[in-house]
Design a protein around this motif. Structure first.
Motif, short mmCIF file in Angstrom:
data_model
loop_
_atom_site.label_atom_id
_atom_site.label_comp_id
_atom_site.label_asym_id
_atom_site.label_seq_id
_atom_site.Cartn_x
_atom_site.Cartn_y
_atom_site.Cartn_z
N GLN A 148 -15.66 22.23 0.19
CA GLN A 148 -14.94 22.06 1.47
C GLN A 148 -14.33 20.67 1.61
O GLN A 148 -13.71 20.38 2.62
N ALA A 149 -14.54 19.82 0.63
CA ALA A 149 -14.03 18.45 0.74
C ALA A 149 -12.71 18.27 -0.01
O ALA A 149 -11.80 17.57 0.46
N ALA A 150 -12.60 18.93 -1.16
CA ALA A 150 -11.40 18.77 -1.98
C ALA A 150 -10.16 19.19 -1.20
O ALA A 150 -10.14 20.25 -0.58
N GLY A 151 -9.17 18.33 -1.19
CA GLY A 151 -7.93 18.62 -0.47
C GLY A 151 -8.00 18.34 1.02
O GLY A 151 -7.00 18.44 1.72
N LYS A 152 -9.21 17.98 1.52
CA LYS A 152 -9.36 17.71 2.95
C LYS A 152 -9.69 16.25 3.22
O LYS A 152 -9.58 15.77 4.34
N MET A 153 -10.14 15.54 2.20
CA MET A 153 -10.45 14.11 2.31
C MET A 153 -10.36 13.52 0.90
O MET A 153 -10.32 14.25 -0.08
N ALA A 154 -10.35 12.21 0.82
CA ALA A 154 -10.31 11.57 -0.50
C ALA A 154 -11.64 11.79 -1.19
O ALA A 154 -12.70 11.54 -0.62
N VAL A 155 -11.61 12.32 -2.40
CA VAL A 155 -12.82 12.49 -3.21
C VAL A 155 -12.57 11.74 -4.51
O VAL A 155 -11.65 12.06 -5.25
N GLN A 189 -3.22 16.84 -4.10
CA GLN A 189 -3.26 15.40 -4.34
C GLN A 189 -1.99 14.73 -3.84
O GLN A 189 -2.03 13.70 -3.16
N ALA A 190 -0.84 15.35 -4.14
CA ALA A 190 0.44 14.75 -3.76
C ALA A 190 0.60 14.66 -2.24
O ALA A 190 1.20 13.72 -1.73
N GLY A 191 0.03 15.64 -1.51
CA GLY A 191 0.27 15.67 -0.06
C GLY A 191 -0.94 15.34 0.77
O GLY A 191 -0.96 15.60 1.98
N LEU A 192 -1.98 14.76 0.14
CA LEU A 192 -3.27 14.62 0.82
C LEU A 192 -3.18 13.86 2.15
O LEU A 192 -3.62 14.36 3.19
N GLU A 193 -2.58 12.67 2.11
CA GLU A 193 -2.58 11.85 3.33
C GLU A 193 -1.78 12.51 4.44
O GLU A 193 -2.18 12.52 5.61
#
Ligand SMILES: *Cc1c(COP(=O)(O)O)cnc(C)c1O
Length: 382
Positions: free
Chosen positions: A181-188, A258-262
């Motif tokens: 649930q973290a990948a793509g939702k916050m920096a890991v 990764q490209a659009g995370l922020e």
């Protein structure tokens, strides 16, 4: 019939159209359909190259070395492989986990418990947090593994795995983290998070279902026992012909993430704010979980005096999750909500709303106005 507004992104996400397009190229005779393990012809080489490109993409999102990525069928298998694989062959092992882990971890640890492994089940605080001190307090001489999730799937709370991992590293204890649930939702970032094993899923990040990965750290070198034996694929850790189209899909999905995370985090923060602002006229709404340490896309709310089942019936135009599981005839309250100290009654009043990439401002405005209407109506007839 108009479909309900999808607010269950934590259960699964739709495949991103760009991901589906990419996957199509790896199925048919005119595409790259070869077995990535075929070493004798171009069909195999091309498939292998595609798998290795995807490995780089998945590693990229968590800042790992591609050689640290093992393909699996999903985060459930990754959790099983990590936990059983770390404990295998160790006599009198002790492991530490929490009461609010995903079933993939809970049931794996329960199975090990029945086989004789000692398990300590930590109780989270009321906001869903497990502290570093708690973990340290549970360690024993025979502790071989700690397993905690990075983001809780029902509450959205974030665990401080960097701090916990640093302490465990010093003591030589393996640390497995479920990051589905973290990948793509916050920096890991595994370069700053001292974790040894980390589970990922394709379908929570706009990739396909039925594919996942386990990060297995190379330095310091982490050894786990394979749980599926066969051709010795994935450096002996997980056998089976690799599903090229699924893997390519997961790779593409992770590179998009990764490209659009922020940007995506900022968008979801704004949507969460708008959603909660739309509910402000309602009294007796409580947020379950942590207000300060959470991912923005998951909002778990309890509505005083209204049970979730009735509320969901009234909210037919929204696809949401109650967290309660229908076990045979009875409705069992969520063990996660019970785990953070809610009574059965309180747990029965909770709904999880989860927002994602394709959620719009109009949808959250519609959702909050529907909730205000239905909750007010249900309270009026009490
Ligand atoms: C969805 C989920 C899983 C299971 O992942 P699959 O790929 O569906 O097997 C495991 N852990 C967490 C936290 C999840 O949200």
């Amino acid at each position: 019939m108009k479909k309900p507004v999808y607010m269950d992104y934590a259960a699964t996400t739709p495949v991103d159209p760009a991901v589906a397009d990419e996957m199509m190229k790896y199925l048919t005779l005119d595409g790259v359909f070869g077995n990535p393990a075929s070493r004798t012809h171009a069909y195999g080489w091309q498939a292998e190259a595609a798998v290795e490109a995807a490995r780089k993409q998945v590693a990229g999102l968590i800042h790992a070395d591609p050689r640290e990525i093992v393909w699996t069928s999903g985060a459930t298998e990754s959790d099983n492989l990590a936990i059983k694989g770390a404990v295998a062959g160790r006599q009198n092992a002790h492991i530490v986990t929490s009461k609010i882990e995903h079933k993939a971890v809970v049931d794996t640890c329960k199975w090990l418990e029945r086989q004789g492994t000692e398990v300590t089940w930590l109780d989270p605080a009321a906001d869903g947090q497990i502290t570093c001190d708690q973990v340290l307090g549970a360690l024993k001489d025979n502790t071989v593994l700690v397993s905690l999730m990075l983001v809780n799937n029902e509450l959205g709370t974030v665990t401080d795995v960097a701090a916990i991992g640093a302490e465990l590293r010093e003591r030589g204890i393996l640390f497995h983290v479920d990051a589905a649930q973290a990948a793509g939702k916050m920096a890991v970032d595994v370069t700053s998070m001292p974790v040894d094993l980390l589970a990922l899923s394709g379908h929570k990040v706009y990739g396909p279902k039925g594919v996942g990965a386990l990060f297995v750290r190379r330095s310091p070198d982490v050894r786990i026992e394979a749980q599926i034996h066969g051709g010795g694929h994935e450096r002996g850790m997980r056998s089976g012909t690799l599903p090229t189209h699924q893997i390519v899909g997961m790779g593409k999905a992770f590179s998009i993430a990764q490209a659009g995370l922020e940007e995506e985090i900022a968008k979801l923060e704004a949507l969460r704010k708008a959603f909660l602002a739309g509910l402000q006229s309602l009294e007796g709404v409580t947020l379950n979980g942590s207000e300060s340490s959470c991912v923005p896309g998951i909002v778990n709310l309890s509505f005083e005096g209204v049970d979730a089942e009735s509320l969901m019936l009234g909210l037919r135009d929204l696809a949401v999750s109650s967290g309660s599981a229908c076990a045979s005839a009875t409705v069992e309250p969520s063990y996660v909500l019970r785990g953070i100290g809610l009574s059965d009654e309180q747990a029965h009043r909770a709904l999880r709303f989860s927002l994602g990439r394709f959620t719009t401002e109009e949808e959250v405005a519609f959702a909050s106005s529907q909730i205000v209407d239905v909750v007010s109506r249900l309270r009026a007839v009490r």
